[in-house]
Scaffold this active site. Structure first.
Site, PDB file in Angstrom:
ATOM      1  N   GLY A  33       0.819  -1.215   0.000  1.00  0.00           N
ATOM      2  CA  GLY A  33       0.000   0.000   0.000  1.00  0.00           C
ATOM      3  C   GLY A  33       0.850   1.261   0.000  1.00  0.00           C
ATOM      4  N   SER A  35       3.862   1.483  -1.169  1.00  0.00           N
ATOM      5  CA  SER A  35       4.505   1.555  -2.479  1.00  0.00           C
ATOM      6  C   SER A  35       3.558   2.132  -3.524  1.00  0.00           C
ATOM      7  CB  SER A  35       4.979   0.170  -2.916  1.00  0.00           C
ATOM      8  OG  SER A  35       5.952  -0.312  -2.018  1.00  0.00           O
ATOM      9  N   PHE A  48       8.283  12.477 -13.775  1.00  0.00           N
ATOM     10  CA  PHE A  48       7.974  11.052 -13.627  1.00  0.00           C
ATOM     11  C   PHE A  48       6.893  10.644 -14.622  1.00  0.00           C
ATOM     12  CE2 PHE A  48       5.741   7.406 -11.800  1.00  0.00           C
ATOM     13  CZ  PHE A  48       6.807   6.531 -11.654  1.00  0.00           C
ATOM     14  N   GLN A  50       6.339  11.914 -17.575  1.00  0.00           N
ATOM     15  CA  GLN A  50       6.964  11.819 -18.900  1.00  0.00           C
ATOM     16  C   GLN A  50       7.755  10.521 -19.037  1.00  0.00           C
ATOM     17  OE1 GLN A  50       9.266  15.429 -18.867  1.00  0.00           O
ATOM     18  NE2 GLN A  50       7.719  16.561 -20.029  1.00  0.00           N
ATOM     19  N   GLU A  86      14.314   8.439 -10.651  1.00  0.00           N
ATOM     20  CA  GLU A  86      13.454   9.635 -10.625  1.00  0.00           C
ATOM     21  C   GLU A  86      12.638   9.682  -9.335  1.00  0.00           C
ATOM     22  OE1 GLU A  86      12.305  13.122 -11.314  1.00  0.00           O
ATOM     23  OE2 GLU A  86      13.263  12.235 -13.081  1.00  0.00           O
ATOM     24  N   LYS A 111      19.947  18.366  -3.982  1.00  0.00           N
ATOM     25  CA  LYS A 111      19.045  18.374  -5.141  1.00  0.00           C
ATOM     26  C   LYS A 111      19.821  18.221  -6.446  1.00  0.00           C
ATOM     27  CE  LYS A 111      15.059  20.873  -3.383  1.00  0.00           C
ATOM     28  NZ  LYS A 111      14.095  21.921  -3.714  1.00  0.00           N
ATOM     29  N   LEU A 133      19.624  -0.693 -30.935  1.00  0.00           N
ATOM     30  CA  LEU A 133      19.105  -0.308 -32.257  1.00  0.00           C
ATOM     31  C   LEU A 133      20.198  -0.415 -33.315  1.00  0.00           C
ATOM     32  CD1 LEU A 133      16.907   2.721 -31.177  1.00  0.00           C
ATOM     33  CD2 LEU A 133      16.086   0.575 -32.185  1.00  0.00           C
TER      34      LEU A 133
END
Length: 140
Positions: A33, A35, A48, A50, A86, A111, A133
């Site tokens: 819960g 989480s 987050f 995005q 993030e 930060k 790729l």
């Protein structure tokens, strides 16, 4: 010989935080819960959202692009790592903001380091995906 205090004991003190006294399935249930609440809180952050939106596309693509389980794990894992980092960065920022709104060089440093961690995760993810790729389409 004295008995250990609760600070030294392995047993949590339920008078300080009753949540710490939970065990077994109750602990797992409540942890899940918390989480989910954390994911919801993360969703309120534009960065987050995005990254999660990109993950919705990239995670299924990792199964198509990866030619082995290792490649799929690297592709998917690099995407999940961005989301994890993030969320941790947002947690750091939130804790710093709770301390106070005034400018402090240590707050800025914390930060900035969180932001740098996100940048490195994004670069790692981009590198893993670019290599995959290139392997699949670049020398064909």
């Amino acid at each position: 010989m004295s008995t250990p205090s609760n600070a030294q004991s392995a047993e949590p003190d339920p008078t300080v935080n009753p949540q710490k006294a939970r065990t077994g399935l109750s602990r797992i249930w409540h942890a899940a819960g918390y989480s989910i609440a954390g994911l919801r809180a993360g969703w309120s952050e534009p960065a987050f959202r995005q990254e999660a939106s990109a993950a919705i596309v990239l995670l299924p693509l990792s199964f198509w692009l990866g030619e082995s389980w290792v490649e799929v794990a690297l592709l998917a894992g690099s995407v999940i790592a961005v989301l994890v980092i993030e969320l941790l960065n947002t947690g750091i920022e939130t804790a710093i903001d709770r301390i106070g709104p005034e400018w402090n060089h240590l707050s800025k440093r914390a930060k900035d380091m969180g932001s740098a961690a996100v940048l490195l995760a994004l670069l790692l993810c981009a590198g893993v995906w670019a290599a995959a790729l290139w392997q699949r389409f670049g020398h064909g």
